[in-house]
Design an enzyme around this catalytic site. Structure first.
Site, mmCIF file in Angstrom:
data_model
loop_
_atom_site.group_PDB
_atom_site.id
_atom_site.type_symbol
_atom_site.label_atom_id
_atom_site.label_comp_id
_atom_site.label_asym_id
_atom_site.label_seq_id
_atom_site.Cartn_x
_atom_site.Cartn_y
_atom_site.Cartn_z
ATOM 1 C CD GLU A 1 -52.623 -23.440 -29.867
ATOM 2 O OE1 GLU A 1 -53.439 -23.039 -29.023
ATOM 3 O OE2 GLU A 1 -52.129 -24.585 -29.836
ATOM 4 C CB SER B 1 -49.079 -39.304 -33.499
ATOM 5 O OG SER B 1 -48.462 -38.901 -34.706
ATOM 6 C CE LYS C 1 -52.626 -31.670 -33.032
ATOM 7 N NZ LYS C 1 -51.816 -32.542 -33.939
HETATM 8 C C1 LIG Z 1 -50.427 -32.437 -34.156
HETATM 9 C C2 LIG Z 1 -49.828 -33.712 -34.504
HETATM 10 C C3 LIG Z 1 -48.508 -34.033 -34.130
HETATM 11 C C4 LIG Z 1 -47.566 -33.058 -33.492
HETATM 12 O O1 LIG Z 1 -47.895 -32.695 -32.189
HETATM 13 P P1 LIG Z 1 -47.131 -33.259 -30.901
HETATM 14 O O2 LIG Z 1 -47.573 -32.330 -29.836
HETATM 15 O O3 LIG Z 1 -45.664 -33.189 -31.182
HETATM 16 O O4 LIG Z 1 -47.580 -34.647 -30.699
HETATM 17 C C5 LIG Z 1 -48.037 -35.300 -34.419
HETATM 18 N N1 LIG Z 1 -48.796 -36.207 -35.060
HETATM 19 C C6 LIG Z 1 -50.059 -35.930 -35.450
HETATM 20 C C7 LIG Z 1 -50.833 -36.969 -36.169
HETATM 21 C C8 LIG Z 1 -50.612 -34.678 -35.189
HETATM 22 O O5 LIG Z 1 -51.864 -34.409 -35.590
#
Ligand SMILES: *Cc1c(COP(=O)(O)O)cnc(C)c1O
Length: 385
Positions: free
Chosen positions: A112, A370, A90
């Site tokens: 948000e 992620s 993020k």
């Molecule tokens: C917020 C988040 C997501 C989901 O958001 P996407 O926009 O689909 O990437 C996925 N993995 C993590 C670790 C997150 O914090």
């Protein structure tokens, strides 16, 4: 660039667009113009690259997982977005948007948040650049995610409960948009995924292409100039997925997005309009948006970014669904085999690989990790007893 720009009206095929009230159209147009100019400006790009390197810790490594590969019979490579500052991908997006807001002369960010992760990231970027920050969060989510509410306040942000509707993420989005309309002179709306009205899905994608660009180069080094057979990522709104897909869209690699079974916008949704865009959306028989349910609060969204709807409809990417039980197994599998505790969101992608391991045998899979699992260990302690 390997994924094309949307049309001038912000369409990816039939999806996307700019479905907003008249009062918001000028703000969207101003933002599009400012982004287009910044993205073409080497000074802006240099500033952002410097922050990504010196503050966020990029480039993130590519890790080859020997023990996991042996266990699955699939060659597993992880893109380590979990190692970024604040613990997920993020930060790429919020640093880009905060820098852009400053360039536009704005002094205030509104955002948000559902699980709180995007709120924390926005508050982080605002603190770094000395901007005011106000985060809208459903009242129900504030109770469920008290630790992130505290983090945001510690970072100097104001957290405002969204009291309408189900008092969760979709209500927080509505309130953030309402705030933006009223304060657009001073305020930028820092949207958290590849969603919303044009230019957001495109702009947020561009801020995350760094994941794909780095991965492509790292894979080339590891695979003798080659690319993985499969590139996979979890899909909530779809930002981390589109970021890594962008690096391989022009190759033979299969692109696979993984949704929670209880929030399967692509898998179980139908085209609809919500939050300024046309996309696949989970709706009931009366066209009302349905609540999503997932073990991972970060994937609890009934919609998906419009470009994913487009990639699904043209068959360039496919979307799989996994259950909470499969995710819990994958969470433990990566922890045990590699010493990496994943966030529950990317554990969805691993859950799919693990389930389909027979079909994937002997192939090379690049998985976008992620985020890290620190935020989820307390919840998993309850789940696992
Ligand atoms: C917020 C988040 C997501 C989901 O958001 P996407 O926009 O689909 O990437 C996925 N993995 C993590 C670790 C997150 O914090």
């Amino acid at each position: 660039m390997s994924l094309p720009e949307p049309s001038t009206s912000g369409r990816f095929g039939e999806f996307g667009g700019r479905f907003v009230p008249e009062t918001l159209v000028p703000a969207c147009l101003e933002l599009e113009k400012a982004f287009r100019s910044a993205w073409a400006d080497p000074t802006f790009r240099g500033e952002l690259d410097a922050l990504l390197a010196d503050y966020a810790g990029r480039p993130s490594p590519l890790t080859e997982c020997h023990r996991l590969s042996e266990e699955l019979g699939v060659r597993m490579l992880l893109k380590r977005e979990d190692l970024n500052h604040t613990g997920s991908h993020k930060i790429n997006n919020v640093l880009g948007q905060a820098l852009l807001a400053r360039r536009m002369g704005k002094t205030r960010l509104v955002a948000e948040t559902g699980a709180g992760q995007h709120g924390v990231a926005s508050a982080t970027a605002a603190a770094l650049l000395g901007m005011e920050c106000m985060v809208y969060m459903g009242e129900v989510d504030m109770q469920r995610q008290a630790l992130n509410v505290f983090r945001m306040r510690l970072l100097g942000a104001e957290v405002v409960p969204a009291m309408s509707g189900s008092r969760t993420l979709k209500d927080a989005v509505n309130e953030a948009m309402r705030d933006w309309v009223a304060t657009v002179e001073s305020t930028h709306y820092c949207l958290g995924s590849v969603m919303g009205p044009h230019p957001y899905p495109w702009m947020v994608r561009e801020f995350h292409t760094v994941i794909g660009t780095e991965s492509r180069q790292q894979c080339a080094e590891l695979l003798d100039g080659g690319v993985p057979d499969v590139v996979t990522a979890c899909v909530g709104g779809g930002s981390n997925a589109i970021g890594i897909f962008s690096g391989f869209a022009d190759t033979e690699a299969e692109l696979v997005g993984v949704e929670p079974a209880g929030g399967a916008a692509v898998g179980r949704g139908v085209p609809g309009v919500v939050h300024g865009m046309k996309s696949y959306l989970m709706q009931d028989e009366f066209g009302q948006v349905q609540e999503a349910h997932s073990i991972s609060a970060g994937l609890d969204y009934p919609g998906v970014g419009p470009e994913h709807s487009h990639l699904a409809s043209i068959g360039r990417a496919r979307y799989e669904q996994v259950t909470d039980a499969e995710v819990i197994d994958a969470f433990q599998l990566l922890s045990r085999t590699e010493g990496i505790i994943p966030a529950l969101e990317p554990a969805h992608a691993l859950a799919w690989v693990s389930r389909d391991r027979a079909a994937l045998a002997g192939r090379t899979v690049l998985l976008n990790l992620s985020g890290r699992g620190d935020k989820d260990v307390a919840q998993m302690m309850d789940v696992l007893g």
